[in-house]
Design a protein around this motif. Structure first.
Motif, PDB file in Angstrom:
ATOM      1  N   UNK A  65     120.018  59.148  19.545  1.00 23.35           N
ATOM      2  CA  UNK A  65     120.203  58.110  20.569  1.00 23.35           C
ATOM      3  C   UNK A  65     121.683  57.886  20.861  1.00 23.35           C
ATOM      4  N   UNK A  66     122.497  57.911  19.808  1.00 29.29           N
ATOM      5  CA  UNK A  66     123.938  57.738  20.004  1.00 29.29           C
ATOM      6  C   UNK A  66     124.526  58.909  20.787  1.00 29.29           C
ATOM      7  N   UNK A  67     124.089  60.128  20.485  1.00 28.82           N
ATOM      8  CA  UNK A  67     124.608  61.319  21.158  1.00 28.82           C
ATOM      9  C   UNK A  67     124.196  61.354  22.634  1.00 28.82           C
ATOM     10  N   UNK A  68     122.930  60.950  22.905  1.00 26.19           N
ATOM     11  CA  UNK A  68     122.461  60.917  24.292  1.00 26.19           C
ATOM     12  C   UNK A  68     123.273  59.919  25.107  1.00 26.19           C
ATOM     13  N   UNK A  69     123.511  58.754  24.503  1.00 29.81           N
ATOM     14  CA  UNK A  69     124.295  57.734  25.208  1.00 29.81           C
ATOM     15  C   UNK A  69     125.729  58.201  25.414  1.00 29.81           C
ATOM     16  N   UNK A  70     126.281  58.880  24.406  1.00 31.55           N
ATOM     17  CA  UNK A  70     127.659  59.359  24.494  1.00 31.55           C
ATOM     18  C   UNK A  70     127.795  60.484  25.518  1.00 31.55           C
ATOM     19  N   UNK A  71     126.792  61.378  25.569  1.00 31.16           N
ATOM     20  CA  UNK A  71     126.878  62.561  26.442  1.00 31.16           C
ATOM     21  C   UNK A  71     126.471  62.255  27.881  1.00 31.16           C
ATOM     22  N   UNK A  72     125.362  61.491  28.059  1.00 32.21           N
ATOM     23  CA  UNK A  72     124.825  61.285  29.397  1.00 32.21           C
ATOM     24  C   UNK A  72     125.009  59.855  29.907  1.00 32.21           C
ATOM     25  N   UNK A  73     125.478  58.976  29.025  1.00 31.03           N
ATOM     26  CA  UNK A  73     125.664  57.592  29.442  1.00 31.03           C
ATOM     27  C   UNK A  73     124.365  56.838  29.631  1.00 31.03           C
ATOM     28  N   UNK A  74     123.295  57.311  28.989  1.00 28.03           N
ATOM     29  CA  UNK A  74     121.978  56.674  29.102  1.00 28.03           C
ATOM     30  C   UNK A  74     121.644  56.014  27.772  1.00 28.03           C
ATOM     31  N   UNK A  75     121.385  54.721  27.807  1.00 31.35           N
ATOM     32  CA  UNK A  75     121.039  53.994  26.593  1.00 31.35           C
ATOM     33  C   UNK A  75     119.523  54.006  26.403  1.00 31.35           C
ATOM     34  N   UNK A  76     119.085  54.545  25.263  1.00 35.43           N
ATOM     35  CA  UNK A  76     117.651  54.611  24.958  1.00 35.43           C
ATOM     36  C   UNK A  76     117.249  53.342  24.209  1.00 35.43           C
ATOM     37  N   UNK A  77     116.302  52.608  24.765  1.00 34.48           N
ATOM     38  CA  UNK A  77     115.869  51.352  24.168  1.00 34.48           C
ATOM     39  C   UNK A  77     115.210  51.580  22.813  1.00 34.48           C
ATOM     40  N   UNK A  78     115.473  50.698  21.832  1.00 33.55           N
ATOM     41  CA  UNK A  78     114.775  50.802  20.544  1.00 33.55           C
ATOM     42  C   UNK A  78     113.261  50.696  20.703  1.00 33.55           C
ATOM     43  N   UNK A  79     112.791  50.029  21.779  1.00 38.97           N
ATOM     44  CA  UNK A  79     111.353  49.924  22.019  1.00 38.97           C
ATOM     45  C   UNK A  79     110.736  51.299  22.264  1.00 38.97           C
ATOM     46  N   UNK A  80     111.514  52.174  22.905  1.00 34.56           N
ATOM     47  CA  UNK A  80     111.031  53.535  23.138  1.00 34.56           C
ATOM     48  C   UNK A  80     110.825  54.245  21.798  1.00 34.56           C
ATOM     49  N   UNK A  81     111.801  54.089  20.923  1.00 35.56           N
ATOM     50  CA  UNK A  81     111.708  54.704  19.598  1.00 35.56           C
ATOM     51  C   UNK A  81     110.534  54.139  18.815  1.00 35.56           C
ATOM     52  N   UNK A  82     110.364  52.823  18.897  1.00 33.10           N
ATOM     53  CA  UNK A  82     109.273  52.180  18.167  1.00 33.10           C
ATOM     54  C   UNK A  82     107.919  52.688  18.649  1.00 33.10           C
ATOM     55  N   UNK A  83     107.783  52.823  19.975  1.00 33.56           N
ATOM     56  CA  UNK A  83     106.523  53.326  20.512  1.00 33.56           C
ATOM     57  C   UNK A  83     106.324  54.797  20.157  1.00 33.56           C
ATOM     58  N   UNK A  84     107.418  55.588  20.218  1.00 35.01           N
ATOM     59  CA  UNK A  84     107.329  57.009  19.860  1.00 35.01           C
ATOM     60  C   UNK A  84     106.886  57.170  18.414  1.00 35.01           C
ATOM     61  N   UNK A  85     107.384  56.300  17.541  1.00 34.67           N
ATOM     62  CA  UNK A  85     106.995  56.326  16.138  1.00 34.67           C
ATOM     63  C   UNK A  85     105.498  56.082  15.983  1.00 34.67           C
ATOM     64  N   UNK A  86     105.004  55.050  16.670  1.00 34.46           N
ATOM     65  CA  UNK A  86     103.571  54.751  16.625  1.00 34.46           C
ATOM     66  C   UNK A  86     102.757  55.918  17.190  1.00 34.46           C
ATOM     67  N   UNK A  87     103.245  56.522  18.263  1.00 36.26           N
ATOM     68  CA  UNK A  87     102.542  57.619  18.906  1.00 36.26           C
ATOM     69  C   UNK A  87     102.424  58.824  17.981  1.00 36.26           C
ATOM     70  N   UNK A  88     103.505  59.156  17.279  1.00 33.00           N
ATOM     71  CA  UNK A  88     103.493  60.297  16.367  1.00 33.00           C
ATOM     72  C   UNK A  88     102.588  60.031  15.172  1.00 33.00           C
ATOM     73  N   UNK A  89     102.597  58.790  14.674  1.00 37.50           N
ATOM     74  CA  UNK A  89     101.701  58.444  13.575  1.00 37.50           C
ATOM     75  C   UNK A  89     100.240  58.566  14.006  1.00 37.50           C
ATOM     76  N   UNK A  90      99.931  58.065  15.199  1.00 39.62           N
ATOM     77  CA  UNK A  90      98.569  58.184  15.723  1.00 39.62           C
ATOM     78  C   UNK A  90      98.160  59.646  15.852  1.00 39.62           C
ATOM     79  N   UNK A  91      99.030  60.425  16.477  1.00 37.34           N
ATOM     80  CA  UNK A  91      98.727  61.849  16.686  1.00 37.34           C
ATOM     81  C   UNK A  91      98.501  62.550  15.353  1.00 37.34           C
ATOM     82  N   UNK A  92      99.332  62.251  14.364  1.00 37.96           N
ATOM     83  CA  UNK A  92      99.217  62.892  13.054  1.00 37.96           C
ATOM     84  C   UNK A  92      97.897  62.548  12.378  1.00 37.96           C
ATOM     85  N   UNK A  93      97.560  61.268  12.344  1.00 39.96           N
ATOM     86  CA  UNK A  93      96.349  60.816  11.655  1.00 39.96           C
ATOM     87  C   UNK A  93      95.085  61.301  12.351  1.00 39.96           C
TER      88      UNK A  93
END
Length: 337
Positions: A65-93
């Protein structure tokens, strides 16, 4: 870049409105992977690789997230990460669930492990519980997170690397422990330094306990498609002649018994399994044989037992087990006077 960000945001919004849809898709991908693991092995491998890359991405999430913001100037919301985490856990289980449902013996302690997977999968879909109860409890969430990783590794490692059941179980435990270590500091951010080694020791002790209870873990990569007991086996067709459920003690001593099994395994997987004989719940013999994966109806193999105790009357079982003591399946028969 703005268009990509917009598409990601739209996808996340759609999934948040329909949290059950992702679980259904994950479960269907697991069913498809199980069905096609031999005939379309590449499909299952692709899904396995995507899942493992997703878990690796989570480990380096903050750095990315830090590298994306540094390279492209786009801030990735922590909510996106939180949802991605839930999504990967769901997919795995939900991806792993069909593999365990097929192999679990429900009158065996294995049912506890598979029931726990079902419980965690359901919990990952119920947003009020997931975010208000589970995600806010750091210790519980860490356990939940690494259990999901452990489960998906048990399925993906044999598919990707043709590891045996024992090797997959050991590797999954080691990987889950290693990836848990960095999160220990988050559990107790202001704790004295000496508490971290204690937590690490507790973690390794728990892993050792899981290894001791490995018979509770169903062998996700193996499935007993058929088992039969017979006095003879046709070696040309590789099929048993008849199927015995009850026989006399005289017949048992005179002819012995063949245990014929067909075990389904992923292509390229070579595994040593055992036919374990028990008489009135007491183990009396253990015969090894090797199987190879890739056959749709299961690899057919048999053992012949002729050495029986003098008093063989009673209830018998033949258990099909892995080298690490995990139950694949069993059959029962009775010997009469």
């Amino acid at each position: 870049m703005n268009k990509l960000k917009s598409l990601i945001t739209q996808f996340i919004t759609a999934m948040q409105k329909r949290p059950g849809l992702l679980a259904v898709l994950a479960f269907l991908s697991g069913v498809a992977s199980y069905v096609l693991v031999d005939r379309k092995e590449s499909f299952a491998q692709v899904v396995a690789v995507v899942l493992l890359i997703s878990w690796l991405w989570l480990i380096v999430d903050n750095w990315l997230r830090d590298k994306v913001e540094e390279r492209f100037g786009v801030s990735v919301s922590p909510n996106v990460t939180r949802f991605a985490l839930q999504m990967i856990q769901q997919e795995s289980l939900f991806f792993a669930l069909p593999f365990f449902l097929v192999v679990t013996q429900w009158d065996h302690p294995q049912a506890v492990f598979t029931s726990l997977i079902i419980l965690c999968a359901v919990a990952s879909v119920i947003d009020p519980f997931y975010y208000k109860k589970l995600a806010k409890n750091r210790t519980l969430f860490t356990v939940f997170h690494n259990f999901a990783l452990f489960v998906v590794l048990l399925v993906t490692l044999p598919i990707l690397f043709s590891l045996t059941t024992s090797q997959s179980l050991a590797a999954a435990l080691v990987i889950a422990v290693v990836l848990t270590l960095p999160s220990l500091t988050n559990l107790m951010p202001n704790a004295p330094w000496w508490r971290l080694p204690i937590l690490a020791i507790i973690l390794f002790s728990l892993s050792a306990g899981v290894w001791q209870l490995k018979s509770f873990v169903p062998p996700a990569a193996l499935h007993l498609t058929s088992i039969a007991l017979a006095h003879e086996v046709n070696e040309q067709s590789k099929k048993p002649i008849g199927n015995i459920n009850t026989l006399s003690e005289r017949s048992l001593h005179a002819k012995g018994l063949y245990t014929w099994t067909a075990v389904k395994a992923p292509r390229g997987l070579n595994e040593k399994i055992f036919h374990v004989w028990t008489h009135n719940k007491k183990q009396v013999d253990k015969i090894a044989l090797n199987i190879s994966g890739g056959r749709k109806s299961g690899y057919r193999a048999w053992t012949h037992k002729v050495n029986f105790p003098h008093n063989a009357v009673g209830k018998w079982q033949v258990k099909v087990m892995t080298e690490s003591g995990q139950l694949i399946g069993l059959t029962k028969f009775r010997v009469t006077p």
